[in-house]
Design an enzyme around this catalytic site. Structure first.
Site, PDB file in Angstrom:
ATOM      1  N   HIS A   8      -6.265  11.309   3.038  1.00 54.96           N
ATOM      2  CA  HIS A   8      -5.968   9.961   2.563  1.00 54.96           C
ATOM      3  C   HIS A   8      -6.138   8.928   3.669  1.00 54.96           C
ATOM      4  O   HIS A   8      -5.457   8.993   4.700  1.00 54.96           O
ATOM      5  CB  HIS A   8      -4.533   9.951   2.040  1.00 54.96           C
ATOM      6  CG  HIS A   8      -4.100   8.660   1.438  1.00 54.96           C
ATOM      7  ND1 HIS A   8      -3.055   7.923   1.950  1.00 54.96           N
ATOM      8  CD2 HIS A   8      -4.554   7.969   0.364  1.00 54.96           C
ATOM      9  CE1 HIS A   8      -2.877   6.845   1.209  1.00 54.96           C
ATOM     10  NE2 HIS A   8      -3.768   6.839   0.239  1.00 54.96           N
ATOM     11  N   GLU A  36     -10.600   9.979   1.372  1.00 58.34           N
ATOM     12  CA  GLU A  36     -10.342   8.759   0.606  1.00 58.34           C
ATOM     13  C   GLU A  36     -10.291   7.591   1.576  1.00 58.34           C
ATOM     14  O   GLU A  36      -9.772   7.709   2.691  1.00 58.34           O
ATOM     15  CB  GLU A  36      -9.009   8.908  -0.134  1.00 58.34           C
ATOM     16  CG  GLU A  36      -8.682   7.769  -1.097  1.00 58.34           C
ATOM     17  CD  GLU A  36      -7.890   6.626  -0.471  1.00 58.34           C
ATOM     18  OE1 GLU A  36      -7.697   5.610  -1.154  1.00 58.34           O
ATOM     19  OE2 GLU A  36      -7.489   6.737   0.706  1.00 58.34           O
ATOM     20  N   ASP A  38     -10.426   2.884   1.713  1.00 54.75           N
ATOM     21  CA  ASP A  38     -10.283   1.621   0.982  1.00 54.75           C
ATOM     22  C   ASP A  38     -11.334   0.632   1.451  1.00 54.75           C
ATOM     23  O   ASP A  38     -11.595   0.508   2.653  1.00 54.75           O
ATOM     24  CB  ASP A  38      -8.896   1.038   1.233  1.00 54.75           C
ATOM     25  CG  ASP A  38      -7.791   2.018   0.884  1.00 54.75           C
ATOM     26  OD1 ASP A  38      -7.584   2.263  -0.310  1.00 54.75           O
ATOM     27  OD2 ASP A  38      -7.151   2.538   1.819  1.00 54.75           O
ATOM     28  N   HIS A  51      -7.140  -1.249   4.163  1.00 54.01           N
ATOM     29  CA  HIS A  51      -6.315  -1.141   2.961  1.00 54.01           C
ATOM     30  C   HIS A  51      -5.732  -2.476   2.500  1.00 54.01           C
ATOM     31  O   HIS A  51      -5.902  -2.876   1.344  1.00 54.01           O
ATOM     32  CB  HIS A  51      -5.175  -0.146   3.191  1.00 54.01           C
ATOM     33  CG  HIS A  51      -4.259  -0.013   2.008  1.00 54.01           C
ATOM     34  ND1 HIS A  51      -3.158  -0.809   1.830  1.00 54.01           N
ATOM     35  CD2 HIS A  51      -4.300   0.841   0.941  1.00 54.01           C
ATOM     36  CE1 HIS A  51      -2.546  -0.471   0.692  1.00 54.01           C
ATOM     37  NE2 HIS A  51      -3.221   0.514   0.136  1.00 54.01           N
ATOM     38  N   GLU A 110     -12.049   3.675  -2.710  1.00 57.41           N
ATOM     39  CA  GLU A 110     -11.210   2.808  -3.533  1.00 57.41           C
ATOM     40  C   GLU A 110     -11.587   1.355  -3.297  1.00 57.41           C
ATOM     41  O   GLU A 110     -11.580   0.862  -2.166  1.00 57.41           O
ATOM     42  CB  GLU A 110      -9.728   2.999  -3.216  1.00 57.41           C
ATOM     43  CG  GLU A 110      -8.848   2.060  -4.037  1.00 57.41           C
ATOM     44  CD  GLU A 110      -7.368   2.182  -3.766  1.00 57.41           C
ATOM     45  OE1 GLU A 110      -6.625   1.276  -4.187  1.00 57.41           O
ATOM     46  OE2 GLU A 110      -6.959   3.174  -3.135  1.00 57.41           O
TER      47      GLU A 110
END
Length: 249
Positions: A8, A36, A38, A51, A110
């Site tokens: 993450h 993952e 952002d 993020h 994301e």
């Protein structure tokens, strides 16, 4: 335990989140199958990996991400807040992350956009993946269903996924309507019954953010097909190997 593991924001429990250092640390673990991260847009329209919608928490500057150029973001210190060891670690562009990761693991990208906050973000990310030949190695996710629709409009072949920390009735049908085959869900929302329904709908399920070993075991007991998304891939590895990982003491 044989569930796929996703790091993450990179290995963000071991290095500053969403930096190249965190991505490199994640890649140190051979069992990490996914990373993952952002993505937002800089002032000059470059997809950058961070993020928050401001740089306040994770850099030495203040202000909105959208008010800085990619070059200005790269000049910031995005590592010292985590540890002096990472002083000078910049805010990377998505292209820099792709240079590092491409061909080594899959990506969950994301999009940090709501209500069209970053016009053109979906097309920019989809286009970059297309040019790099990484369409099949990535999934684009968002809390915003409209953003996922725009991804499909830009590149119909890209897999998309909804992020949600809930399990409302009709969730499977809602994903089908927007063409999403991936579900990124808060791990506490998962039950064996819900997983059975998600499987029947043909969904790939990622559970976030699972950092305690007891929680990892609980998710694994619901099925080895659930991707475990964690800030601490070292803890996942300890469960997998049945021992403490030597290179992290």
């Amino acid at each position: 335990m044989a569930n796929p593991c996703c790091a993450h924001r990179g290995a963000s429990g071991l290095a500053p989140e969403n930096t190249l250092a965190a991505m490199k640390r994640a890649l140190d673990f051979p069992f990490v199958e996914w990373i993952e991260l952002d993505v937002q847009l800089s002032k000059d329209g470059v997809p950058v990996v961070i993020h928050d919608d401001t740089v306040d928490r994770t850099t030495d500057r203040k202000g909105r991400v959208a008010d800085f150029t990619a070059k200005e973001l790269q000049a910031m210190d995005a590592g010292s807040w985590f540890s002096p060891e990472f002083r000078g670690e910049p805010v990377p562009t998505l292209e820099q992350v792709l240079d590092l990761i491409a061909g080594r693991c899959k990506l969950n990208i994301e999009l940090k956009t709501y209500g069209g906050r970053y016009p053109g973000l979906e097309a920019a990310v989809a286009g970059l993946l297309r040019r790099r030949g990484l369409i099949r190695d990535a999934v684009i996710t968002s809390f915003d269903p409209l953003a996922l629709r725009r991804v499909k409009e830009a590149e119909s072949g890209i897999r998309t996924g909804l992020i949600i920390d809930a399990a409302p009735p009709g969730l499977e049908q809602a994903l089908a309507r927007i063409g999403a085959t991936f579900l990124s869900i808060g791990w506490t929302r998962l039950t064996a019954k819900r997983m059975a329904s998600f499987r029947r709908a043909g969904l790939t399920v990622m559970a976030w953010t699972v950092d305690r070993k007891a929680s990892m075991r609980k998710i694994a007991a619901m099925g080895e097909d659930i991707i475990i998304c964690t800030n601490r891939p070292d803890r996942y590895g300890e469960l997998r190997e049945g021992r403490r990982l030597a290179w992290f003491g």
